[in-house]
Design a protein around this motif. Sequence first.
Motif, PDB file in Angstrom:
ATOM      1  N   SER A 171       0.126   5.218  -6.639  1.00 41.85           N
ATOM      2  CA  SER A 171       0.857   6.482  -6.581  1.00 41.85           C
ATOM      3  C   SER A 171       1.156   7.043  -7.963  1.00 41.85           C
ATOM      4  N   THR A 175      -3.034   8.150  -8.490  1.00 38.60           N
ATOM      5  CA  THR A 175      -2.560   9.080  -7.462  1.00 38.60           C
ATOM      6  C   THR A 175      -3.473   9.117  -6.240  1.00 38.60           C
ATOM      7  N   LYS A 176      -3.889   7.929  -5.834  1.00 41.58           N
ATOM      8  CA  LYS A 176      -4.668   7.746  -4.616  1.00 41.58           C
ATOM      9  C   LYS A 176      -4.050   6.604  -3.819  1.00 41.58           C
ATOM     10  N   PRO A 177      -4.236   6.578  -2.496  1.00 45.57           N
ATOM     11  CA  PRO A 177      -3.765   5.429  -1.729  1.00 45.57           C
ATOM     12  C   PRO A 177      -4.398   4.144  -2.251  1.00 45.57           C
ATOM     13  N   THR A 180      -7.948   2.835  -1.380  1.00 50.69           N
ATOM     14  CA  THR A 180      -9.141   3.652  -1.615  1.00 50.69           C
ATOM     15  C   THR A 180      -9.830   3.388  -2.942  1.00 50.69           C
ATOM     16  N   GLY A 325      -7.588  12.363  -8.100  1.00 52.51           N
ATOM     17  CA  GLY A 325      -6.400  12.033  -7.337  1.00 52.51           C
ATOM     18  C   GLY A 325      -5.622  13.303  -7.047  1.00 52.51           C
ATOM     19  N   SER A 376       2.776  11.891  -4.460  1.00 54.60           N
ATOM     20  CA  SER A 376       1.336  11.738  -4.640  1.00 54.60           C
ATOM     21  C   SER A 376       0.605  11.330  -3.372  1.00 54.60           C
ATOM     22  N   ASP A 377      -0.700  11.311  -3.478  1.00 51.25           N
ATOM     23  CA  ASP A 377      -1.716  10.902  -2.504  1.00 51.25           C
ATOM     24  C   ASP A 377      -1.402  11.402  -1.099  1.00 51.25           C
ATOM     25  N   GLN A 378      -1.270  10.513  -0.119  1.00 52.14           N
ATOM     26  CA  GLN A 378      -1.098  10.954   1.261  1.00 52.14           C
ATOM     27  C   GLN A 378       0.176  11.760   1.463  1.00 52.14           C
ATOM     28  N   ASP A 381      -0.560  15.257   0.442  1.00 55.28           N
ATOM     29  CA  ASP A 381      -1.365  15.923   1.476  1.00 55.28           C
ATOM     30  C   ASP A 381      -0.484  16.404   2.621  1.00 55.28           C
TER      31      ASP A 381
END
Length: 486
Positions: A171, A175-177, A180, A325, A376-378, A381
Amino acid sequence: MSEITRDVVVIGAGAAGLTAANDLRKAGLSVVVLEARDRVGGRLWTDVIDGAMLELGGQWVSPDQQALIDTVADLGLSTYSRYREGDSVYVGPDGVAKRFTGEMFPVAPETERLIDEITARLDAMVAEIDPDKPWEHPNAAEWDKISWDAWLRQQTDDDEAVRNLAFATGSAMLTKPAHTFSLLQSLLMAASAGSYSHLVDADFILDKRVVGGLQQVPELLAERLGDDVLLNQPVRRIIWGPDAVAVDRPADSATGSRVDDLRALTARVEAAKSSASGVTVITDDVTVRARFAILALAPVLYPRISFEPPLPRKQHQMHQHISMGFVIKVHAVYDRPFWREQGLSGTAFSPYELSHEAYDNTNHGDERGTLVGFVSDQNADDLFRLSAEERKERILESLSHYYGPEAKNPIVYYESDWGTEEWTRGAYAASFDLGGLQRYGADLREPVGPIHLACSDMAGAGYQHVDGAIRQGHRAADEILDRARG
C-alpha cells in the motif's frame, strides 16, 4: 510545422529528462526537450489550491538519496525537516487508536516478536541484492514466482503481523495489492532504499521537504535550458534507424497479412538497431531530427507513441508486464495544526484504515496545519465508485480515527488523482507483475538503437523516487556521451 536539428532530443521534462539534457548541454551537445504537459516536472507538481500551497506529487527527501540531495544543493534550494515531535498513532484490528513512540507499532508481544524476526530476515535478504541488478541474485527466479503476500503468509499465520509487514512495500510504496507483485519486486523496493528497515522507518524515508516545493527541482533545471524546453508537445511518431531520413513517408499501416511483410518488418527492426541514421521525432507542431533520443517518461506511456519501425519484440512483450500502481494523495488543511496541541506528531498508520498512513505536512513557515493521507490500491479503486462528496466524507472519517473529530473539518481539501492524469496514468510508479522482473529486468534500461531510456520507474537505487529519476538521467546522458565520443 517547424523543423529543428539537435544532437539529442529528450522526450519528457521530468527530473530524469531535464537532468540528462543539462548533462548533455554541459558536455557540448545540443539538446531539445519535448514535454506533452503544459508544465515541467512530471510526477512533481506544486500548486496553490484554494489559497494553500500543496505538493500534489512527490515531495520528500531521505538521507540515502544522494543524487537528489546534490541536485537540491546545486540549485540553491533549502530543506526543512518533517514535523515529528510527539506521539504517533496506530489503529489495530479492534479499531482502537493507540499512541506510541519509536518504530514499532503497539501490537501484542508475540506479534511484535514476529514483525522483528521477519524484518531481520528481510534485511538479510535485501543485503544480498544489488538494486541495479536484482535479477542476478541466485534466488531471483524463485523469489519472482511467489507473491509478496503469499511469502509473508508462509512465514506466519499472524494476520496483523502480515498486514503490517506487507503494507510498507504494498500500500505504501508500490501501491498495489500485496498478492499482485512478487517477493523479488518487494525486495527491490527495499534494496532501493538500502534496507527493508528503512522503508518502515518514516523518520528515514520521509525525512525532509524542500522549502517552496520539490517541483522547483525540474523548474530550475528547465530554466537552465531556456527555449530548448518545449511544452504542450506530445510526441506522436518516432522514426528511427534508416527510416529516420525518410520523414515524409506515411505512417506504417501494419496489415500482417503476408509472411513476406512480417519478414521485411523484422529486417527493418534489426537494421534500425545498428543504424547510425539517428531519429526523427514528430509532434503536432514540430519535427526534430537528432542523432539520439531519450525516452524520459514512464514505460506505460510508450504505446502512446508510434514507432517506425516498431520497437523490437522484447520491448513489446516487456512493456505488457509493467503497470502503474494507484494511490490517492489526500491534502487536508486546517486553521492550525490542532493535533500538535494533543501531543501528536501527525504520523499515523493502520493496515485496517481506509487511509493507511498520514503525516503532518505543514508547509515551512505556515501558521495553518496540513495533514497528508494516502489511500491506495483496491481501496482507491473502490472510493472512485463513490461521488466526490461521499469520497471526501469517507476519507475524513478515516483521518478522524487517528486525530479526533476535528479532522473532519478542513478549510481546504484536495485529492491528488494521478490515475486520471493523461500523461501519468497512476502513481507512484510502474512495477512488474509476477515473474516479470526476473524475466525482463535486465532489458529494461537497454538502449534500442539510437533511443535511450530514463525514468524513476527503471531505477535501482532510488527506484520510483526523484533520486532515482536523477540517477537515470545521468546514466542515459553518460551512455550517449560515450557513443558520441566513440
